[in-house]
Each structure stands twice: as structure tokens, then as C-alpha cells.
Design an enzyme around this catalytic site. Structure first.
Site, short mmCIF file in Angstrom:
data_model
loop_
_atom_site.label_atom_id
_atom_site.label_comp_id
_atom_site.label_asym_id
_atom_site.label_seq_id
_atom_site.Cartn_x
_atom_site.Cartn_y
_atom_site.Cartn_z
N LYS A 142 -16.49 -5.83 -5.27
CA LYS A 142 -15.67 -6.24 -6.42
C LYS A 142 -15.51 -7.75 -6.39
O LYS A 142 -15.67 -8.42 -5.37
CB LYS A 142 -14.29 -5.57 -6.38
CG LYS A 142 -13.43 -5.89 -5.16
CD LYS A 142 -12.68 -7.22 -5.24
CE LYS A 142 -11.99 -7.58 -3.94
NZ LYS A 142 -11.45 -8.97 -3.97
N GLY A 158 -14.68 -11.99 0.47
CA GLY A 158 -13.76 -11.76 -0.63
C GLY A 158 -14.28 -10.74 -1.62
O GLY A 158 -13.76 -10.61 -2.74
N ALA A 186 -14.12 -1.12 -0.03
CA ALA A 186 -15.01 -0.25 -0.80
C ALA A 186 -15.50 0.91 0.06
O ALA A 186 -15.58 2.06 -0.40
CB ALA A 186 -16.19 -1.06 -1.32
N ASP A 220 -6.83 -3.52 -1.63
CA ASP A 220 -7.93 -3.41 -2.57
C ASP A 220 -8.49 -2.00 -2.70
O ASP A 220 -9.24 -1.71 -3.64
CB ASP A 220 -9.09 -4.34 -2.15
CG ASP A 220 -8.75 -5.81 -2.29
OD1 ASP A 220 -7.75 -6.12 -2.96
OD2 ASP A 220 -9.49 -6.64 -1.72
#
Length: 528
Positions: free
Chosen positions: A8, A92, A98, A130
Site C-alpha cells: 500500500k 513504508g 499485508a 495498517d
């Protein structure tokens, strides 16, 4: 079970405060990308974990953490996880998050645990801020610590080039620098206004406006080598034509946003020799929450007799590669393509298989590669497509002539969008010439209206089940394209405005110098 954890970027990232427990609050827009890792999950006698990077095989790896957290909420048998890393670490890009999100979603499916996405998001929030966002395929807006999510509509197909320098930017250190700086000068009302404008631009597919709204508060606290690398990369991306640039998360990777695939490809080619050898470039695209997954039939069964010579025209050289390679590449790279079926002659199959393998190998380290299947070509194009349809597993199918190497990914997008509302669509361009219809003696019977006379191209798109029915009902009639079968069966066919450069290679003169040069520069508008 094979899963592809997606990287992302943050199209926007505003730090809005700091809680008493030390956690910061943010307002951000997450954008998942085609850049991905590869994760294999399977049943096992005990929990096992392996990774292509042995340095990541530690108890702290988020794959192991995700298994442990999930088992703390619901019981399930042991599992083996094998991770192939492609998303760079400390960039980042959310690679670890993920992977954790993929583990949660994958084990939930593998063992039929029955958890819904909000429940998985709650577990994911305990692993990392995240993780919940990366349970979504499309963009989301994250508030509080980034875990209060709103899914966003997006019609934007965006093309990114990510550059990862050798320097790292630890997230905790970046937040400390932010605190030392004294926080933001942007008001919450201004942040809300900008975020709403970004949401609207994504929904409208307005990439230029999206580029003008990119923002990351961490850029203001970069220092030392990280600041130097950021400035160098940003300037290079801007010079290469990026519509906007931004820091990926807390860094250190930097992305450039490009409005078209042609500009992205040209920038990638231009920057390959600009940076130090240990800096890495990652071209990728945006993902949407509501894709139109499709099969592609890449029709390569013709003999190319009108091209001349003994070799099939799809093997003609074009910009350092073959016509077929350029035609294939746009579909290999498209995020909505799940499988590619190639009907071809037996004498061409080995050569086509070799080219397809080479093209896939160049891309598979950075993205999910569609399954590639082969079938027998028929006596007529209609027969070849019918053979390929038997292998299609998606609800929609695109059919493209392998001898059209100049198709753009944006044209593929337009066809897939058209299939949301119509059972059949075709790329086409309005005739620039006057077209007259004659009788068998050559006498003019009618002059068509150029404003309504279309020259049909490919790809053509269809509801797979309806096209199968049309092929059965039209088996005894001869047609030159599949839309004619759909018309004969009574279905509406919509013309999608295309590009005059998307020509079919029929004669050697159809390989003009300007296209050849563009293709050699890696521009997908020319079939790259």
C-alpha cells in the site's frame, strides 16, 4: 492455498494528535497496489513458517503474530505458511502488515472459521495499525490510529513508480521527530476539506486532481540521508513526468503518480540508470474494491498468410520484441485479468509458450501473474474462440487479436467498465472515411452516416455465459467477430470509443517506424 499480500501507499497522511497512551491519531487514505508478496497456506501437523528471506524467519514476524492472534480468538488446526517476499522492507509500503492481513483472511477461508471482515479487522488492529486497511482490496480512509476505516469508491486507474533507496526510516523515530517539531499547522477542518476532495477525485477517476491532493506529514521531518534521498528521488520523478510524488508511509520509499501507463513506462526506462545500484524501482498500479475479474482469450490461431513469408506475423519483430509479446504484456499486467487462454496452431505453440513464459517471468517478482492456458486453434477464428471459451472460468471474458500489439490498458479498463451495464462491448473508432454500401454489381445502394459508422477493434468483452450460448446458437453461421454472434442472438452490443493507433497487423507496412520506436521505448500505447 496461494494468496498475494498487497503493498500500500498513503495518498494522504495527516497526523492529527497524540493520545495519552502514546499512540498518534491520523487521517489517511490507503491505496493498495499490485505490488505483492506470495503466501502459501496449507494444513499441517504443526505450525510452520518459512520465508524466502531467512533473516525474516523470526518469532516477531507478523505472519507468526497473525496466526497466534487469530488462534487466541478462535480454535483451528495447525497450518504451514511459506512466504515469498517481493515488497521491500522498511519502505513504508506495509509489507509485513499485508502478510498478516493475508494470513487472517487465508486461514479464515482455509478452515471455514466464519469470521466476517469487521471481526478480522478487529483482530488485525491488535497486530498493527495498517493491517485492517490491507484486508480491503480498494482504497480506504483511515482515522483514529488508522484502524477506523471507510471504504472509498474509486474509478481511478493510477500508475505508480516506487523508488526504494538504501536508507531506512524507522516509524517510531519519525513520530518522535514529528513530536519534536511540534505537530501540524493544518486545522482539522482543512484536513477534512482536503480529504473529501480526494475522495471525490478518486470516485470521479480524476487522477490529475488526486495528484494535486497528495500529502504526507512525515515528509516535513525527514533529515540527513533520508531527506537527501527523498529530494533526489522526487526531483527525478518530477523530471520524468510524474503528476505528483509522495513519501510511502513513514518512508523511506518514494512514489511517483503517473496519469497513463505510457508515462509510467517511459519514466521507469529513463530512471533505471539514474540511481545507485542498490536502489530499487517498482512499477505498479492501483487496485479497486470492485474490480471486474475477467478471463482473456488472446486469439493467436491465424496463419498470417497476407503478411507474407513462412513465419506467423505475430512473431514479427516490434521494438525489440515480437508482436505477440507486446499484445500479451498489457493483459499480464492488468490487475483484473485472472487467466489468459491462447488458442494457437500446433506448429506455433512451443514458440508462443516460450514467449509467454519469458514475459511472465519478468513480471512475477512484482505482481500476481494470471494463469496462462493453451488450446487448439480452429479452422476459423470462431472455432478457436469456441475452444477457448470451454476453459474460461470468470464471469466476464475479453477477446483480443494477438496481432493488435498497440492496445492500451486504459482501453481494457473501458471495456470492463462497459460490461457492468451491457452483455457485450467492443472497442471501436468512428470512421474517418465515407463508407458506401453497394449491390453485387458495385452500384451504390447507401452512403452511411460517418457519425454512426464504427470500425470495430479488439478487445471485445462479453458475459461469458451469454457468449457461450451465442456460439451454440450461431454455430452454423459464419462471422468475423464475436459481437456479430451476440447481435444474431438478440443481445445489445455497446461500442466503446477506442484509439486509431490500435491497428491490426496484417501487412508488413502495418509496422510503421513511429510505432516501432515507441514500442522500443517500452510504451504500452505501442503494445508494450
Amino acid at each position: 492455498m496461494i494468496l498475494y499480500p498487497r503493498a500500500k501507499i498513503n495518498l494522504s497522511l495527516y497526523i492529527t494528535g497524540k493520545r495519552p497512551d502514546g499512540y498518534h491519531t491520523i487521517d489517511t487514505v490507503f491505496q493498495p497496489l499490485t505490488l505483492c508478496d506470495r503466501l502459501c497456506l496449507e494444513e499441517a501437523r504443526e505450525d510452520l513458517f518459512s520465508c524466502s528471506d531467512p533473516a525474516l524467519e523470526t518469532p516477531e514476524n507478523l505472519v507468526i503474530t497473525a496466526v497466534r492472534r487469530l488462534r487466541g480468538c478462535v480454535a483451528f488446526p495447525p497450518a504451514a505458511a511459506s512466504l515469498e517476499k517481493h515488497i521491500p522492507s522498511q519502505a513504508g509500503l506495509g509489507g509485513g502488515s499485508a502478510d498478516a492481513a493475508a494470513v487472517l483472511a487465508g486461514l479464515n477461508e482455509l478452515y471455514s472459521l466464519g469470521l466476517d471482515r469487521p471481526e478480522l479487522e478487529q483482530i488485525g488492529a491488535e497486530i498493527g495499525a495498517d493491517v485492517p486497511a490491507l484486508l480491503h482490496q480498494g482504497p480506504t480512509r483511515g482515522r483514529k490510529t488508522g484502524t477506523l476505516l471507510t471504504a472509498l469508491a474509486s474509478r481511478s486507474q493510477m500508475f505508480f513508480l516506487i523508488v526504494k533507496p538504501s536508507v531506512s526510516c524507522p516509524t517510531a523515530a519519525m513520530y518522535r521527530s514529528w513530536d519534536e517539531k511540534g505537530g501540524t499547522s493544518v486545522s482539522l477542518s482543512e484536513i477534512e476539506s482536503r480529504q473529501k476532495a480526494l475522495e471525490a477525485a478518486l470516485a470521479a477517476g480524476d487522477v490529475r486532481t488526486v495528484a494535486g491532493l497528495l500529502h504526507n506529514d512525515f515528509e516535513s521531518v525527514l533529515s540527513g540521508e533520508a531527506a537527501d534521498a527523498f529530494d533526489r528521488i522526487r526531483q527525478a520523478l518530477q523530471k520524468a513526468g510524474a503528476a505528483g510524488t509522495g513519501l510511502c508511509g513513514s518512508g523511506s520509499a518514494v512514489y511517483g503518480l503517473f496519469e497513463t501507463s505510457e508515462k509510467q513506462d517511459a519514466a521507469c526506462e529513463a530512471l533505471r540508470s539514474v540511481f545507485p545500484a542498490d536502489w530499487r524501482l517498482y512499477p505498479c498500479e492501483s487496485l479497486r474494491e470492485d474490480p471486474v475479474p475477467c478471463s482473456v482469450i488472446l486469439a493467436a490461431g491465424g496463419s498470417g498468410s497476407r503478411f507474407g513469408g513462412e513465419t506467423n506475423k505475430i512473431f514479427a519483430e516490434l521494438g525489440g520484441g515480437s508482436v505477440f509479446a507486446h499484445s500479451l504484456r498489457v493483459f499480464l499486467r492488468h490487475p483484473d485479468v485472472r487467466q489468459i487462454i491462447i488458442p494457437c496452431r500446433a506448429q506455433d505453440r512451443d514458440r508462443i509458450r516460450k514467449i509467454a513464459g519469458q514475459e511472465a517471468a519478468e513480471l512475477e517478482a512484482q505482481r500476481t501473474i494470471p494463469e496462462i492456458l493453451f488450446c487448439e486453434g480452429g479452422r476459423q477464428r470462431q472455432d478457436s474462440v469456441r475452444n477457448a471459451l470451454a476453459l474460461c472460468r470468470e464471469e466476464t471474458v475479453l477477446i483480443h487479436d494477438a496481432a493488435r500489439p498497440y492496445v492500451k490498458p486504459e482501453a481494457v479498463d473501458a471495456c470492463l467498465e462497459g460490461l457492468r451495464d451491457y452483455p457485450a462491448v467492443s472497442l471501436a473508432v468512428l470512421s474517418r472515411d465515407t463508407v458506401k454500401i453497394t449491390n453485387e454489381r458495385g452500384e451504390v445502394c447507401e452512403t452511411t452516416d460517418r457519425a454512426r459508422t464504427w470500425l470495430v477493434q479488439t478487445p471485445q468483452g462479453f458475459r461469458t455465459d451469454l457468449l457461450r450460448r451465442a456460439h451454440v446458437s450461431g454455430k452454423k453461421i459464419s462471422v468475423t467477430d464475436d459481437c456479430a454472434l451476440m447481435e444474431e442472438a438478440g443481445y445489445k452490443v455497446r461500442m466503446i470509443p477506442g484509439d486509431y493507433t490500435n491497428i491490426k497487423i496484417t501487412f508488413p507496412s502495418d509496422l510503421p517506424q513511429r510505432f516501432t520506436e515507441e514500442a522500443g521505448n517500452g510504451r504500452r500505447s505501442s503494445g508494450s
